[in-house]
Write an enzyme that holds these catalytic residues in place. Structure first.
Site, PDB file in Angstrom:
ATOM      1  N   SER A 105      -9.871  -0.517   7.254  1.00 32.88           N
ATOM      2  CA  SER A 105      -9.254  -0.287   5.827  1.00 32.88           C
ATOM      3  C   SER A 105      -8.745  -1.660   5.334  1.00 32.88           C
ATOM      4  CB  SER A 105      -8.342   0.948   5.958  1.00 32.88           C
ATOM      5  OG  SER A 105      -9.140   2.061   5.943  1.00 32.88           O
ATOM      6  N   SER A 153      -9.796   1.750   2.826  1.00 29.52           N
ATOM      7  CA  SER A 153      -8.768   2.631   2.224  1.00 29.52           C
ATOM      8  C   SER A 153      -7.835   1.672   1.397  1.00 29.52           C
ATOM      9  CB  SER A 153      -8.151   3.662   2.939  1.00 29.52           C
ATOM     10  OG  SER A 153      -7.175   3.059   3.887  1.00 29.52           O
ATOM     11  N   LYS A 186       0.845  -1.024  -0.039  1.00 33.21           N
ATOM     12  CA  LYS A 186       0.073  -0.145   0.096  1.00 33.21           C
ATOM     13  C   LYS A 186       0.995   1.205  -0.106  1.00 33.21           C
ATOM     14  CE  LYS A 186      -3.839   2.203   2.568  1.00 33.21           C
ATOM     15  NZ  LYS A 186      -4.562   1.808   3.869  1.00 33.21           N
TER      16      LYS A 186
END
Lengths: 488, 484
Positions: A178, A154, A79
C-alpha cells in the site's frame, strides 16, 4: 515552479538561509491544496491552524537552534489511518466519521518532535483495504498523471499529493504493497520498512502482523530523512525491534559497485506489461553499468503468497475491526430491536463492500472447523515465503523487480473483479508476509505513466534498499518531472 | 438404575493485585472511581492503541502456578478470543488459548477434616472486561451504561480438572484456592466484589461408569454458599431429568440467588465460536528458567503446611491453627506475638478473640492494627504472669486500640499491676467486709452468691489493682469458709 518542487535538503538549506519562512512554505502548500486538490482528491481534510502553529514554532527553532532537525519546517501529510490528536481520523471509513483521537500515533509525534508541519490528512482506501483508492468512503483520489486512472492504493492520497507537489512528503502504510504500489503508479519514492522497524502505536490497524508505516517522497533522500525520524524502538509497540536504526543517510552515497542483486524469476512471469518490462530492463542495465552484479534467483513459494495473504490479512481484519461496533464509533442504532441487530445495522451501514467482504472472509477462515485448513495452512505458507527470502539473501545483497506488473489502471477497471484487484499486489505482498524491507523508486515512464522499480532488502536492511534505490534514481533522473496541471 | 454420581470441575478467575492493568499503565484498582476515569487509549480499545504486557502479572501467574505444582513451559503466547459485547471494548479479549503460561498441577483441600486433592489443568493470564449498568432489568432496560474502569485489569484463570464428586467439595476446593491466593499475595479473595469469581461445570453419571455425562456450565455464584447451593440444585435437576428417562441438555445456566435455582442462559447450539488466533500485537513470551527458579525460591510456605507446623509446634487446637493461618497476615501476627514471648495458646486466644473483634468493628485489617503484635504479646505475658487480670487486660486493650498507645505503658502509668501483697490485701478485705456487712454475713451463712460483691468491693477499695483470686481466698478464710 513551486517551493514544493524542491527536495527536503534544498528546502532546509533555504529555510536556514531565511530565503523564506516555514510559515510561507506552509501557506504555499495549503494554497496549492486549495487550488489544485479539487481535481485530485488527495486530502480528506487540511489542518491549516495546526500547520501554521507548527510552522511558527519551526521558524522559532530555525532561528534559535544551531542545528535544527532536517525536517524542521517541512510540510507533510498523514494518511488518515494515523491517529492525530484532536484532528478527525477516519481511516477512509464512514464508521469513524467524527472520531477525534485523544492521542498522537508515535510516528506523528516523532515527526512533530522533529519540527515537521502537518498540512492535512490523506485519503486512502477504507481501513487501507484496496489497491486503487476507490474504496475510500468519501472520495476517489485520481492519478495526477492521468485523471482517468487510479493513483494506486491504499496510500493513494499520500502518493498523489507528493507527485502533485501538494505536500513535500507524506506518511502511508504498507500491509501488502500500500505504500510501494501507489508510489509506483504516481512516480514517487515509497518505503516499506521491515516489520518492527517503525512503531504501529496509533496506526489504525488493518492487519497487525503485516502493517508498517512508511514515507512517500519525491526522492530517496527525502524518504530517508522521514524514515530516520520515525524509525526505531517504541515501548508502546511491543513488536518494534530493539535494534538501533543506525545511519541511513550514509547509504545513499555508497553506490552499488560490488553488490550482488537478485532478480526473482517468479516476479517476471506472465502478466508483466511490455512498457513496465522495458523500464525495468533499463534499470537493470544502469545498475550493471554502475558495477552491480545481477543474478537470477528463485522464490518458489511466490505463487502461494497471494492466497496466504488473503487468508491471514482478512483474519486479522475481522478481529481488528470488531471494536467498530456502532456503539462507541459510528452513528449508533438506538432503534434496533436487539443488541445483535444494532451491531449488524451499524456495521452494514458503516462499512463499505470491500471491508465487509474481508470481515466475512476473515471470520470464516478463523471459524472452528476451518481454522486448520485456512489460517494454519496460510501461516505455514508464510513461513515458507520467509524462508525463500532468507535463503536468497544468503547469496545476494538485495532483490530488484518491477513494483507492479502494470502502470496505473483506469478508474473502475477492476472494481467489479476483486480477484483482479487483489492480483495488483502480487509482487509487493510477499515482502509483508516475510517482514523484510523494501521500497519503490521511479525508474521511467510507459505511455506517459510512471513505472517504479521495487528494491527488497533483508530484515532491517533499509540502508541497503536506500543504497540501491538511490542508484536507480540517479540513473533514471526523472524525479524533477511534475505532472501536467500541477507544474505551476 | 445405578446411583448417580456428580462430576464437578471449577474455573476460577482471580484479579491480580498488580499496580497497573494487564496491557496499559492505568491503575488496576478500579473500585469507587468516577465511571471511565481510569482509562487510556489502550484499555478503551481506541483504534490504533496497542497492548504492552505487564511483567508483574506474568510473574504472579507463574508463582501461583508453581504453588499449584504446575509445569511452566519455556514458550507461551497470548491469543485473541473474539466476541461482541458492549463491555468488551476491542471486540476481543486478549487471553491464552493453546500455549498457556502453565499446565498440570493439583490443589490440596479438606472436606470434613479429610484431605483431598484436585487436579489443575492450567493457570493462564487474560484481561478483565468493563462493567455494564443497566437502567433497570437487563432485558427490559431502555439503555445500559458502559464503565471501562475495570477493562484490562489482569485476570488469572485457574482451570480445575473434573475431579470433584459432590457439591460440598466445591466450596472447600475454592476456600483452599482462595487461601493459597491470599498467602501468595496475588488476589484479595473478595467474591462479593468479584475480584474472585467461580464458574462450575457439572455432569452426572451412574456410579462406576468411566465416561462423563453431558456437562452443564453454571455461572453467577458469588459466595461459597451459592456455589454449593447451585451445584446441589443442579444435582437435583439433572437427576430428575435422567431418572425420568430424559437427557440433560448441554448448556450454560446462571444461578439466581432470588429463585435459588439455575436458569438456562444459552444452549450448546447458541454457543459462541470465539475464533481464537495468536495475538499479533504481542510477541510470544519466552519464560526463562532463571525467572522460574527465582519465583519458586520466593514462594511462601503452603497454607496447609503452615497450619500443621503451627499446630504441632505450639500445641494449638486444630480449629485455632486453621483460623490463625486463614490469611497470611493473621499467621504473621501470631508468629510475631510468639516470637515476642507470648505463650502460643493464649496468644492465639487473644488474637482470635478480643483483637479480631476490635479490628472487625473498626473495619481495620490486622496488618493495620493500632496495637502491634509485640505490644499485644507484652499484655498477654502480663496476664499470664498474673500481673494484671484478664478483665483489666481486655479493658486496657480496648483503650490501647482506640488511642494507639502501648497497653503495657497504660498498665504501668495507671498503676494497674495487680497487688498480691498479703498485708495490703488484708487491709482491703477488712474494708470490704466493713462496707458490706450484710453480704459478709450471708456468705458466712452459706450463700455463695454473696462472694461476688465482696470481691468487687475489695477491687474497688484497691482502685482496681487487687488480685481477684487472692481476694476471694482471703475473704473465704476471714469469713470462716476457708475449707471449702
Amino acid at each position: 515552479m513551486s517551493l514544493l518542487d524542491l527536495s527536503i535538503s534544498e528546502l532546509g538549506r533555504r529555510l536556514r538561509a531565511r530565503e523564506f519562512s516555514s510559515v510561507e512554505l506552509a501557506e504555499e502548500a495549503l494554497g496549492r491544496v486549495e487550488a489544485l486538490d479539487g481535481k485530485l482528491g488527495a486530502f480528506l481534510r487540511t489542518t491549516p491552524e495546526l500547520a501554521l502553529e507548527q510552522a511558527r514554532a519551526a521558524d522559532r527553532r530555525l532561528a534559535d537552534e544551531a542545528d535544527p532537525p532536517a525536517l524542521c519546517g517541512i510540510p507533510i501529510g498523514h494518511k488518515d489511518v494515523l491517529c492525530t490528536r484532536g484532528v478527525e481520523t477516519t481511516a477512509g471509513s464512514r464508521i469513524l466519521e467524527g472520531f477525534r483521537p485523544p492521542y498522537d500515533a508515535t510516528v506523528v509525534a516523532r515527526l512533530a518532535r522533529d519540527g515537521a508541519v502537518v498540512v492535512g490528512k490523506m485519503n486512502c482506501d477504507e481501513f487501507a483495504m484496496g489497491s486503487s483508492n476507490e474504496n475510500s468512503a468519501f472520495q476517489p483520489t485520481v492519478n495526477p498523471w492521468d485523471a482517468e486512472r487510479v493513483p494506486g492504493g491504499s496510500s493513494g492520497g499520500s502518493a498523489a499529493a507528493v507527485a502533485a507537489r501538494l505536500s513535500v512528503a507524506t506518511l502511508g502504510t504498507d500491509t501488502g504493497g500500500s505504500v510501494r504500489l501507489p508510489a509506483s503508479f504516481c512516480g514517487v519514492v515509497g518505503v516499506k520498512p521491515s516489520y518492527g522497524r517503525v512503531s504501529r502505536y496509533g496506526v489504525i490497524a488493518f492487519a497487525s502482523s503485516l502493517d508498517q508505516v512508511g514515507p512517500l517522497a519525491k526522492t530517496v533522500e527525502d524518504a530517508q530523512l522521514v524514515l530516520s525520524s520515525i524509525a526505531g524502538p517504541d515501548r508502546r509497540d511491543s513488536t518494534t525491534s530493539p535494534a538501533p536504526v543506525g545511519d541511513l543517510a550514509g547509504a545513499l552515497q555508497e553506490g552499488v559497485r560490488g553488490l550482488r542483486l537478485g532478480i526473482p524469476r517468479e516476479y517476471l512471469a506472465a502478466g508483466l506489461e511490455d512498457g513496465v518490462k522495458a523500464v525495468f530492463d533499463s534499470a537493470c542495465r544502469w545498475l550493471e553499468a554502475e558495477g552491480a552484479e545481477l543474478v537470477e534467483v528463485s522464490l518458489p513459494s511466490t505463487e502461494y503468497a497471494l492466497a496466504a495473504y488473503y487468508v491471514i490479512a482478512p483474519a486479522e481484519v475481522s478481529s481488528n475491526l470488531a471494536r467498530m461496533d456502532g456503539i462507541r464509533f459510528g452513528p449508533g442504532e438506538p432503534q434496533a430491536p436487539s443488541l445483535l441487530e444494532a451491531y449488524e445495522l451499524a456495521r452494514n451501514r458503516g462499512f463499505g463492500p470491500e471491508v465487509r467482504r474481508r470481515v466475512a472472509l476473515g471470520t470464516f477462515v478463523l471459524s472452528s472447523g476451518y481454522y486448520d485448513a485456512y489460517y494454519l495452512r496460510a501461516q505455514k505458507v508464510r513461513t515458507l515465503v520467509a524462508r525463500d527470502f532468507s535463503r536468497v539473501f544468503d547469496g545476494v545483497d538485495a532483490l530488484i523487480s518491477p513494483t507492479a506488473p502494470t502502470p496505473a489502471f483506469r478508474l473502475g477497471e477492476r472494481t467489479h473483479d476483486p480477484l483482479a484487484m487483489y492480483a495488483t499486489d502480487a509482487l509487493t505482498l510477499p515482502a509483508n508476509l516475510a517482514g523484510i524491507s523494501g521500497l519503490s523508486v521511479p525508474a521511467g515512464f510507459a505511455s506517459g505513466l510512471p513505472v517504479g522499480v521495487q528494491v527488497l532488502g533483508p530484515y532491517l536492511g533499509e540502508a541497503m534498499c536506500l543504497r540501491v534505490g538511490a542508484a536507480v534514481e540517479r540513473s533514471a533522473d526523472v524525479w524533477r518531472r511534475v505532472p501536467a496541471g500541477f507544474d505551476g | 438404575m445405578a446411583e448417580l454420581e456428580a462430576v464437578i470441575g471449577l474455573e476460577v478467575h482471580a484479579q491480580l493485585l498488580t499496580r497497573s492493568k494487564m496491557f496499559c499503565g492505568c491503575r488496576a484498582e478500579y473500585l469507587g472511581l468516577p465511571p471511565n476515569s481510569n482509562t487510556c487509549p489502550t484499555c478503551l480499545g481506541l483504534p490504533g492503541a496497542l497492548p504492552v504486557i505487564n511483567g508483574r502479572a506474568v510473574e504472579m501467574t507463574i508463582q501461583t502456578a508453581l504453588a499449584l505444582g504446575c509445569r511452566i513451559p519455556e514458550f507461551s503466547k497470548f491469543d485473541r478470543k473474539n466476541y461482541f459485547y458492549p463491555d468488551l471494548p476491542k471486540g476481543y479479549q486478549i487471553s491464552q488459548y493453546d500455549l498457556p503460561l502453565s499446565l498440570g498441577g493439583h490443589l490440596e483441600f479438606e472436606v470434613d477434616g479429610e484431605r483431598r486433592s484436585c487436579g489443575i489443568t492450567r493457570v493462564h493470564l487474560e484481561e478483565d472486561a468493563g462493567t455494564l449498568h443497566h437502567a433497570g432489568e437487563i432485558h427490559t432496560a431502555k439503555f445500559s451504561l458502559v464503565d471501562l474502569n475495570r477493562a484490562g485489569v489482569p485476570l488469572m484463570e485457574i482451570v480445575g480438572e473434573p475431579d470433584l464428586r459432590s457439591p460440598k467439595e466445591a466450596p472447600q476446593y475454592l476456600r483452599a484456592l482462595r487461601q493459597l491466593l491470599l498467602h501468595l499475595g496475588v488476589n484479595d479473595g473478595n467474591m462479593e466484589q468479584g475480584s474472585l469469581r467461580c464458574d462450575a461445570n457439572i455432569s452426572l453419571r451412574p456410579r462406576g461408569q468411566r465416561e462423563f455425562g453431558v456437562k452443564v456450565e453454571v455461572k453467577n455464584m458469588n459466595s461459597f454458599r451459592s456455589l454449593e447451593a447451585a451445584l446441589e440444585f443442579e444435582v437435583r435437576r439433572q437427576s430428575a431429568v435422567i431418572e425420568s428417562g430424559g437427557t440433560v441438555r448441554q448448556e450454560t445456566r446462571g444461578w439466581s440467588e432470588a429463585e435459588q435455582a439455575t436458569v438456562s442462559q444459552r444452549s450448546k447450539e447458541e454457543a459462541q465460536d470465539y475464533r481464537y488466533f495468536p495475538e499479533p500485537d504481542l510477541p510470544p513470551l519466552q519464560v526463562s528458567r532463571e525467572l522460574v527458579e527465582r519465583l519458586r525460591a520466593g514462594l511462601p510456605e503452603p497454607p496447609l503446611r503452615l497450619r500443621d507446623r503451627l499446630r504441632d509446634q505450639h500445641q494449638l487446637a486444630e480449629e485455632q491453627a486453621a483460623l490463625i493461618t486463614e490469611r497470611p497476615q493473621d499467621a504473621a501476627y501470631f508468629e510475631a506475638m510468639v516470637a515476642a514471648g507470648a505463650p502460643p495458646r493464649s496468644a492465639a486466644n487473644w488474637q482470635l478473640g478480643p483483637l479480631q473483634a476490635l479490628c472487625k468493628d473498626a473495619k481495620l485489617d490486622i496488618e493495620r492494627s493500632p496495637v502491634p503484635a509485640v505490644e499485644l504479646a507484652g499484655l498477654v505475658r502480663m496476664v499470664e504472669a498474673g500481673e494484671v487480670s484478664g478483665t483489666t487486660g481486655r479493658e486496657v486493650l480496648v483503650e490501647a486500640f482506640a488511642t494507639s498507645r502501648s497497653p503495657v505503658d497504660l498498665i504501668r502509668e495507671r498503676g494497674l499491676i495487680q497487688v498480691s501483697d498479703a498485708a495490703q490485701m488484708e487491709a482491703w478485705v477488712g474494708e470490704a467486709i466493713r462496707q458490706l456487712p450484710k453480704a459478709a454475713s450471708d456468705f458466712q451463712s452459706g450463700n455463695d452468691r454473696a462472694l461476688g460483691p465482696l470481691v468487687g468491693a475489695v477491687r474497688k477499695a484497691s482502685g482496681g489493682v487487687a488480685n481477684p483470686d487472692l481476694a476471694s481466698r482471703l475473704l473465704r478464710e476471714r469469713l470462716g469458709r476457708g475449707g471449702g
